[in-house]
Design a protein around this motif. Structure first.
Motif, PDB file in Angstrom:
ATOM      1  N   SER A  17       0.828  -1.207   0.000  1.00  0.00           N
ATOM      2  CA  SER A  17       0.000   0.000   0.000  1.00  0.00           C
ATOM      3  C   SER A  17       0.862   1.257   0.000  1.00  0.00           C
ATOM      4  N   GLU A  18       1.935   1.236   0.771  1.00  0.00           N
ATOM      5  CA  GLU A  18       2.834   2.389   0.797  1.00  0.00           C
ATOM      6  C   GLU A  18       3.525   2.582  -0.556  1.00  0.00           C
ATOM      7  N   SER A  19       3.836   1.471  -1.236  1.00  0.00           N
ATOM      8  CA  SER A  19       4.459   1.576  -2.556  1.00  0.00           C
ATOM      9  C   SER A  19       3.536   2.259  -3.551  1.00  0.00           C
ATOM     10  N   PHE A  20       2.257   1.928  -3.495  1.00  0.00           N
ATOM     11  CA  PHE A  20       1.303   2.548  -4.409  1.00  0.00           C
ATOM     12  C   PHE A  20       1.222   4.063  -4.190  1.00  0.00           C
TER      13      PHE A  20
END
Length: 326
Positions: A17-20
């Motif tokens: 989620s953080e990568s997105f």
């Protein structure tokens, strides 16, 4: 949280989620395109309108510029009009990823040709064959209506014809019918057969008297493992051990220029230069080895990392003929 594995102090790994929310996006392009054809299936004109988003910050326009350069792909289209626009959005920035605009450009034109074949009632392969570049032009570069110069056209014709034969041999029509009954999402990745972008590279090789070989290249690794693959190539070329290679990548204090890892180009350009550099090193070393072995330079043979004179059991390595200091 219960059950969470403890990480070593100072170590952090982001989740998906953080990568997105933070990583660059690979693609974000909206295209409107039209294809003009005669009733017998001759393509007469092509119109394309690309809108590519660059996110909240501009990183590059490469996907749009590449989409323009390869817009007509392998087809001889007499007229083309293209409009390329970029817009900023409230998303993460977009950046080149595997093709940088080329897969999108190819998909748009190939899809239009399929739609045209269905509408005109013409076999889609026969329609494509009508607009391939004529083979008489295969011996010279051909300037497309887009910016790209097309080379080796005959090989493209051969590849197309061979793929068509293989398609028939492997029962493609039956597979298509089966796929229509049970649709699935399929992903096809297209890779160019030659590096584009900025095809410029520099390699310097120095054999040190300490029993090491310094290999400096301009390109920088972004996870490809150049320190391993480049060292293995150079070690093989000079007949030394990979662990004896001191690899230096992208250090501007050592190498004044280099153009990065993009477009599948690092090993193809860097590897070619390493081969050429190793030939220069061996040629210089042969001159020294000939003096040390007291034979003519033309009689020296370099085999398996050893300089071998005729009718003698004497052998010299690349380090034996290197300077005594760095």
């Amino acid at each position: 949280m219960g059950g969470e594995a403890r990480r070593p102090a100072g170590e952090w790994t982001n989740d998906r989620s953080e990568s997105f929310l933070t990583d660059y996006a690979g693609r974000d392009l909206v295209t409107t395109a039209r294809l003009a054809l005669t009733k017998d299936g001759r393509i007469t004109a092509y119109h394309v309108d690309h809108i590519g988003t660059c996110g909240g910050q501009t990183v590059t326009y490469v996907p749009l510029s590449n989409a323009y350069r390869v817009a007509t792909t392998v087809y001889d289209i007499p007229l083309m009009h293209m409009r390329c626009r970029s817009m900023m959005t409230n998303t993460v920035p977009t950046a080149p990823f595997r093709g940088a605009g080329r897969p999108e450009a190819t998909l748009v034109l190939e899809r239009l040709i399929d739609l045209a074949a269905d509408k005109l009632g013409i076999d889609r392969v026969r329609l494509r064959q009508k607009k391939r570049h004529p083979e008489k032009e295969a011996a010279v570069p051909h300037r497309q209506r887009a910016a790209l110069r097309q080379r080796r056209l005959r090989r493209q014709h051969e590849a197309h014809d061979r793929s068509r034969r293989l398609e028939g041999l492997r029962g493609a029509p039956a597979r298509v019918a089966q796929a229509r009954q049970a649709p699935r999402h399929r992903y096809l990745e297209l890779s160019g057969n030659a590096p584009v972008g900025i095809p410029h590279e520099r390699v310097e090789v120095t054999v040190l008297g300490t029993g090491k070989v310094e290999l400096a290249v301009g390109t920088q690794s972004t996870g490809q493992g150049h320190e391993t693959s480049f060292a293995q190539v150079m070690a093989d070329l000079l007949g030394v051990h990979p662990e004896d290679i001191i690899f230096i990548g992208g250090d501007t204090a050592k190498i004044p220029s280099g153009s990065g890892t993009h477009s599948d180009r690092s090993m193809r350009l860097g590897g070619t230069l390493m081969f050429q550099a190793s030939e220069d090193v061996v040629a210089q070393a042969k001159t020294v080895a000939a003096k040390m072995l007291e034979v003519a330079e033309a009689e020296i043979d370099f085999t398996d990392g050893l300089f071998v004179p005729p009718n003698s059991n004497r052998r010299l390595t690349i380090y034996d003929v290197a300077p005594g200091d760095e």
